[in-house]
Enzyme design. Structure first.
Site, PDB file in Angstrom:
ATOM      1  N   ASP A 101       0.805  -1.227   0.000  1.00 36.99           N
ATOM      2  CA  ASP A 101       0.000   0.000   0.000  1.00 36.99           C
ATOM      3  C   ASP A 101       0.838   1.277   0.000  1.00 36.99           C
ATOM      4  O   ASP A 101       0.314   2.373   0.171  1.00 36.99           O
ATOM      5  CB  ASP A 101      -0.971   0.016   1.184  1.00 36.99           C
ATOM      6  CG  ASP A 101      -0.252   0.054   2.527  1.00 36.99           C
ATOM      7  OD1 ASP A 101       0.973  -0.197   2.555  1.00 36.99           O
ATOM      8  OD2 ASP A 101      -0.914   0.320   3.539  1.00 36.99           O
ATOM      9  N   GLU A 102       2.155   1.154  -0.196  1.00 38.08           N
ATOM     10  CA  GLU A 102       3.013   2.339  -0.252  1.00 38.08           C
ATOM     11  C   GLU A 102       4.052   2.191  -1.356  1.00 38.08           C
ATOM     12  O   GLU A 102       4.554   1.091  -1.619  1.00 38.08           O
ATOM     13  CB  GLU A 102       3.732   2.576   1.089  1.00 38.08           C
ATOM     14  CG  GLU A 102       2.810   3.049   2.190  1.00 38.08           C
ATOM     15  CD  GLU A 102       3.580   3.504   3.416  1.00 38.08           C
ATOM     16  OE1 GLU A 102       3.024   3.400   4.512  1.00 38.08           O
ATOM     17  OE2 GLU A 102       4.737   3.949   3.292  1.00 38.08           O
TER      18      GLU A 102
END
Length: 408
Positions: A101-102
């Site tokens: 998610d990053e």
């Protein structure tokens, strides 16, 4: 960063607004100790449920709450779609996936094509929102460290999801971070070490002489000193791929194993997986390590032992060595966890034989293992497996259907 990624994807699949829905992604929801992997902002603000919360903490009286089982294959598929959007604005070599998610993007060379940093950021946010219905928060900085700190400490709490930290802002940004644990790279143990030195904030860390930090904490102390001043010289297009010093695998079993033969089946499956990784990387191991953890109801903890072996990456050769360790030290207690490790890694120079080996038989074993590896890599573990993987106690078949330890 993709806001509560797993939960947001589940909301979108249900045609819900991720910012308004009451949803958690939970592993093993049928158990009181079921673990929350992700939660929507409403779950956090209203019910104080976040990643790491347990099933028994969930306010089940709230009928708005949706409990979604994890779907890791779906999340990876959506992540790939997001990466494709990123590649519209930056070359692949200037994109670094930090986690599912990053992601870090270096858009220094993209301005002539797409405009200023702020314009590019908003275009990326818009594309992801319009195409995938996901909200994105962004940290902007002169280096990856400043961008990450801006994201973690400010962007997540802003309506537009954007925060920008520059070198000249360090006294008003990094030095104002009060809790050491709010800085990436500083965990509880590192923070505790710093506090024992009388350092309780990032400002105090920045004012501590470099020799003092280096003497007390080594290379980590030196790194922390530079980070406290906002300095990070890493470049996304300069990839560093470390050589593995060891290859291993661990597994917590779903139940206590009382029968040694069933434990041996699991050990065989795990050794096969690790041996395949050794062959894929063209390396051999000459030290093996086996750790067995007993049930919490046992009065004994378990054991951990290693052995030196002839250099190899063959499953056929490694399995007997691991089984010998298990049989030698097992105390007939119920087993709950298994960990195997192959160390003293060296590049494979060739096939080593001794005077008592059948050359053709050894070559055939090696060719067979390489063939099995290729089939499994293309079609999955289930495409070709030993009959023992169908016996009671085997876990390989079930785990082959999981992604990241959860159902795909």
């Amino acid at each position: 960063m993709l806001n509560r990624f797993f939960a947001s994807v589940e909301c979108v699949k249900r045609r819900l607004n991720p910012l308004e829905a009451y949803l958690v992604v939970m592993s093993n929801a049928e158990r009181a100790g079921g673990l929350v992997l992700a939660a929507t902002p409403k779950m956090k603000s209203v019910h104080h449920i976040k990643t790491g919360s347990r099933m028994y903490e969930l306010p089940t009286w709230d009928e708005r709450i949706i409990i979604a089982p994890p779907r890791m294959k779906l999340y990876l598929k959506v992540n790939a779609m997001i990466q494709a959007i990123f590649r519209r604005y930056a070359p692949a070599e200037f994109i670094h996936v930090y986690s599912i998610d990053e992601c870090f993007l270096d858009i220094t060379g993209s301005h002539l094509l797409f405009g200023s940093t702020d314009e590019i950021v908003r275009k990326i946010q818009r594309d992801i929102l319009e195409e995938l219905r996901l909200y994105v928060t962004v940290g902007i900085g002169d280096n990856p460290l400043l961008a990450k700190l801006a994201l973690d400490n400010v962007a997540k709490n802003r309506p537009d999801g954007i925060a920008e930290w520059r070198y000249e802002d360090v006294p008003e940004t990094i030095w104002k971070i009060k809790h050491l644990e709010d800085v990436c790279g500083i965990g509880h143990r590192t923070a505790a070490h710093l506090k024992r030195m009388g350092i309780f904030s990032m400002y105090q860390l920045s004012q501590t002489p470099l020799p003092v930090l280096k003497s007390a904490m080594g290379v980590i102390g030196e790194q922390l000193y530079y980070h406290a001043h906002g300095l990070d010289y890493s470049r996304l297009n300069e990839k560093y791929v470390p050589v593995n010093k060891s290859y291993g695998k661990s597994q917590i079993l779903e139940k206590d194993y009382h029968i040694p033969a069933e434990v041996e089946i699991v050990i065989r499956e795990m050794v096969e997986e690790v041996a395949m990784r050794l062959r894929q990387n063209h390396v051999d191991t000459s030290v093996i390590h086996l750790s067995i953890g007993y049930s919490k109801y046992s009065i004994k903890k378990g054991f951990s032992h290693q052995a030196k072996i002839p250099s190899t990456n063959s499953s056929h050769a490694l399995i007997p060595y691991f089984l010998e360790l298990f049989r030698r030290y097992d105390e007939r207690e119920p087993v709950r966890s298994i960990a195997i490790l192959c160390g003293k890694i060296t590049l494979k120079a060739g096939l080593q034989l001794n005077l008592f080996e059948d050359v053709n038989r050894t070559l055939n074993h090696e060719q067979l293992e390489v063939t099995v590896d290729k089939i499994r890599m293309r079609y999955g573990f289930k495409s070709l497996m030993h009959a023992s993987s169908l016996l009671t106690g085997a876990t390989g078949l079930k785990r082959s259907e999981m992604v990241g330890g959860h159902k795909g």
